[in-house]
Design an enzyme around this catalytic site. Structure first.
Site, mmCIF file in Angstrom:
data_model
loop_
_atom_site.group_PDB
_atom_site.id
_atom_site.type_symbol
_atom_site.label_atom_id
_atom_site.label_comp_id
_atom_site.label_asym_id
_atom_site.label_seq_id
_atom_site.Cartn_x
_atom_site.Cartn_y
_atom_site.Cartn_z
ATOM 1 N N ARG A 181 -2.415 12.233 22.194
ATOM 2 C CA ARG A 181 -2.465 12.878 23.506
ATOM 3 C C ARG A 181 -3.859 12.956 24.097
ATOM 4 O O ARG A 181 -4.067 12.669 25.275
ATOM 5 C CB ARG A 181 -1.943 14.327 23.420
ATOM 6 C CG ARG A 181 -0.465 14.445 23.440
ATOM 7 C CD ARG A 181 -0.057 15.611 22.578
ATOM 8 N NE ARG A 181 -0.217 15.194 21.201
ATOM 9 C CZ ARG A 181 0.752 14.644 20.471
ATOM 10 N NH1 ARG A 181 1.934 14.544 20.958
ATOM 11 N NH2 ARG A 181 0.521 14.226 19.240
ATOM 12 N N THR A 182 -4.812 13.394 23.288
ATOM 13 C CA THR A 182 -6.151 13.619 23.845
ATOM 14 C C THR A 182 -6.745 12.287 24.291
ATOM 15 O O THR A 182 -7.359 12.184 25.354
ATOM 16 C CB THR A 182 -7.049 14.322 22.810
ATOM 17 O OG1 THR A 182 -6.351 15.471 22.349
ATOM 18 C CG2 THR A 182 -8.363 14.750 23.419
ATOM 19 N N LYS A 212 -21.255 -1.374 9.187
ATOM 20 C CA LYS A 212 -22.415 -2.088 8.627
ATOM 21 C C LYS A 212 -23.524 -1.110 8.239
ATOM 22 O O LYS A 212 -24.641 -1.516 7.943
ATOM 23 C CB LYS A 212 -22.982 -3.052 9.674
ATOM 24 C CG LYS A 212 -22.036 -4.127 10.140
ATOM 25 C CD LYS A 212 -22.804 -5.048 11.094
ATOM 26 C CE LYS A 212 -21.900 -5.917 11.917
ATOM 27 N NZ LYS A 212 -22.634 -6.545 13.025
ATOM 28 N N ARG A 242 -14.429 12.267 20.102
ATOM 29 C CA ARG A 242 -13.788 13.138 19.111
ATOM 30 C C ARG A 242 -14.369 12.765 17.759
ATOM 31 O O ARG A 242 -14.422 11.582 17.397
ATOM 32 C CB ARG A 242 -12.282 12.919 19.116
ATOM 33 C CG ARG A 242 -11.619 13.484 17.884
ATOM 34 C CD ARG A 242 -10.129 13.458 17.991
ATOM 35 N NE ARG A 242 -9.659 14.487 18.906
ATOM 36 C CZ ARG A 242 -8.396 14.938 18.922
ATOM 37 N NH1 ARG A 242 -7.507 14.446 18.102
ATOM 38 N NH2 ARG A 242 -8.023 15.870 19.772
ATOM 39 N N HIS A 285 -12.482 22.611 20.877
ATOM 40 C CA HIS A 285 -11.715 21.575 21.585
ATOM 41 C C HIS A 285 -11.599 22.058 23.035
ATOM 42 O O HIS A 285 -10.535 22.473 23.494
ATOM 43 C CB HIS A 285 -10.341 21.435 20.919
ATOM 44 C CG HIS A 285 -9.594 20.193 21.268
ATOM 45 N ND1 HIS A 285 -9.931 19.391 22.344
ATOM 46 C CD2 HIS A 285 -8.507 19.609 20.689
ATOM 47 C CE1 HIS A 285 -9.084 18.384 22.395
ATOM 48 N NE2 HIS A 285 -8.220 18.481 21.404
HETATM 49 C C1 NCD Z 1 -5.077 19.276 18.251
HETATM 50 C C2 NCD Z 1 -6.400 18.841 17.641
HETATM 51 O O1 NCD Z 1 -6.669 17.653 17.486
HETATM 52 O O2 NCD Z 1 -7.171 19.731 17.332
HETATM 53 N N1 NCD Z 1 -4.375 18.227 18.853
HETATM 54 C C3 NCD Z 1 -4.650 17.852 20.137
HETATM 55 O O3 NCD Z 1 -5.764 17.540 20.485
HETATM 56 N N2 NCD Z 1 -3.643 17.917 21.024
HETATM 57 C C4 NCD Z 1 -4.234 20.089 17.328
HETATM 58 C C5 NCD Z 1 -3.778 19.471 16.051
HETATM 59 O O4 NCD Z 1 -4.110 18.340 15.707
HETATM 60 O O5 NCD Z 1 -3.032 20.153 15.366
#
Ligand code: NCD
Length: 358
Positions: free
Chosen positions: A89-90, A118, A139, A172
C-alpha cells in the site's frame, strides 16, 4: 529548501522532535514540511490544510480536464521510491500520488538489486538518487536513517526533500496523515475528531503507525486514547510520556470489549513479528483476546469506525469487512489523496491547486 543548512548534524540530532520541526519546514515559511520525517512536524493547522488540499485534489481529479491539470502540476519533477522493507500500500499509494501530479518515478525495492549489494553504504545509495531525482520517498528498517539523510542532502550540492514512508519501529508519518484524513472524513458531518475516543489494539510496542497516529491525535481537543494489548506488546514508554506531558486522557488496558463499547474508532494492528529478537518469540504471546470479530462488532456504536493500517492477518475477522463501519479499505484510497496533497505542498503547489478554477 529546508533550514537544515543552519545547524550541524550533532546539534540537530540532539534536539527534541518539536525543536527539530522548524529546521525541516519549507524555506518559504508557509509552515508546511520540506522534509517529512515524523508526526511531530504536523500541528492542527497543517493537518487541516493538508486534508483540505487532499479533498480538493480528490474533487479536481474527477473530471478529465481536472485530472489533466493535476498531471501537469509536477510534470517537471522526478521522485525516487527507495523501499528497502516490504510494502504494498505505502509503495503503491505514493506511486499513484506521484502519477496524479504528473511526477515521473523510479524505484528500488530490494537493496540486493542496487549497488548496496556491492558493498555501497545506504547513505551513498541515497546520495546517488539525489543526483537523478527531485524527491526521495523512502522506507527503511533503520530508525533515524531518513533524518540523517535529510540533513546530509540539505547540506549537499543538490538538496532534495526526503519523505519518510516508514522508519524502523519508530515513525510512519504519512500513514498517520491518512489515518487522520480517514477520521476527519468519517466524522466530518458528525462534529469532527474533537471529543472522540480512539482505541489502539494489537502490537502497540513495535507498531510505528501507532506512535505517529497517537501523536497526531494530540492536536485535537479532548481526544481520549485507549491502548489495548498483551503486557509484552503494550504501548511504549515514550508514547505514554508524551501523552502524560500533554495532559491527554488515556488508558492502558487488556480489555478490548470494554474499550470498544466506549470508542468512536478502533485501530487494529498486526503483530509485528519481523522485529522478534528470537524466532517464534511473538508466537508465545497469547494474542487471542486482541482480535476484532463479530462480538466486538456488535458492541461498536452505530457511527463508530474500524481502522487498520493493513496488512492484516486475523486481527480483524473477515465477517466485519462488509460492515459500513469497516473503514480500512477506504483508508487505503485516502492515503493516495493525502500523499498527493503532501507531495504537492512539499513543492509549493498548495495555493495554486486550492485556487485553480477546477
Ligand atoms: C504498516 C507498516 O509498514 O508499518 N503498514 C503500512 O504501511 N500500511 C503496518 C504493518 O506493517 O503492520
Amino acid at each position: 529548501m529546508a533550514r537544515l543548512t543552519e545547524i550541524g548534524w550533532e546539534d540537530f540530532a540532539g534536539l527534541s522532535l518539536e525543536a527539530k520541526k522548524p529546521y525541516l519546514e519549507r524555506e518559504e515559511g508557509d509552515g508546511l514540511p520540506y522534509h517529512t520525517l515524523f508526526a511531530q512536524q504536523f500541528d492542527r493547522s497543517c493537518l487541516e490544510r493538508l486534508c483540505a488540499l487532499a479533498n480538493r485534489i480528490r474533487f479536481i481529479n474527477k473530471s478529465k480536464e481536472g485530472a489533466l491539470y493535476l498531471k501537469n502540476v509536477l510534470a517537471h519533477k522526478r521522485a525516487m521510491l527507495y523501499f528497502s522493507q516490504p510494502s504494498s500500500r505505502t509503495f503503491l499509494s505514493h506511486l499513484a500520488a506521484c502519477q496524479i501530479l504528473g511526477i515521473t518515478t523510479g524505484s528500488v525495492r530490494d537493496a540486493a538489486t542496487s549497488s548496496e549489494f556491492k558493498g555501497e553504504s545506504r547513505e551513498d545509495s541515497i546520495r546517488t538518487f539525489s543526483s537523478y531525482f527531485d524527491m526521495i520517498i523512502m522506507r527503511s528498517p533503520v530508525q533515524g536513517l531518513a533524518e540523517k539523510m535529510a540533513w546530509e542532502l540539505s547540506n549537499s550540492s543538490r538538496p532534495v526533500p526526503i519523505l519518510n514512508a516508514g522508519s524502523g519501529k519508530d515513525q510512519h508519518p504519512t500513514q498517520a496523515l491518512l489515518d487522520i484524513y480517514t477520521l476527519v472524513r468519517s466524522f466530518e458531518e458528525k462534529g469532527g475528531i474533537d471529543g472522540r475516543t480512539v482505541t489502539f489494539c494489537g502490537d502497540l510496542m513495535r507498531g510505528r503507525t501507532v506512535r505517529s497516529l497517537s501523536y497526531l491525535l494530540t492536536n485535537f481537543k479532548n481526544v481520549r486514547q485507549i491502548f489495548v494489548a498483551p503486557p509484552d506488546l503494550q504501548v511504549p514508554a515514550d508514547v505514554v510520556m508524551i501523552l502524560a506531558k500533554k495532559g491527554v486522557d488515556f488508558e492502558v488496558t487488556d480489555d478490548l470489549k470494554a474499550a470498544v463499547k466506549t470508542s468512536d474508532a478502533v485501530y487494529m494492528t498486526r503483530i509485528q513479528d519481523e522485529w522478534d529478537s528470537s524466532k517464534g518469540e511473538s508466537a508465545k504471546i497469547d494474542t487471542s483476546r486482541f482480535k476484532f470479530g463479530a462480538e466486538e462488532l456488535a458492541l461498536l456504536r452505530p457511527d463508530g469506525v474500524i481502522m487498520h493500517p493493513l496488512p492484516r492477518r486475523d486481527e480483524i475477522a473477515t465477517c466485519c469487512d462488509h460492515d459500513p463501519r469497516a473503514m480500512y479499505w477506504r483508508q487505503m484510497r485516502n492515503g493516495m489523496w493525502i500523499r498527493a496533497a503532501l507531495i504537492a505542498s512539499t513543492f509549493g503547489f498548495e495555493r495554486s491547486i486550492m485556487e485553480c478554477g477546477y
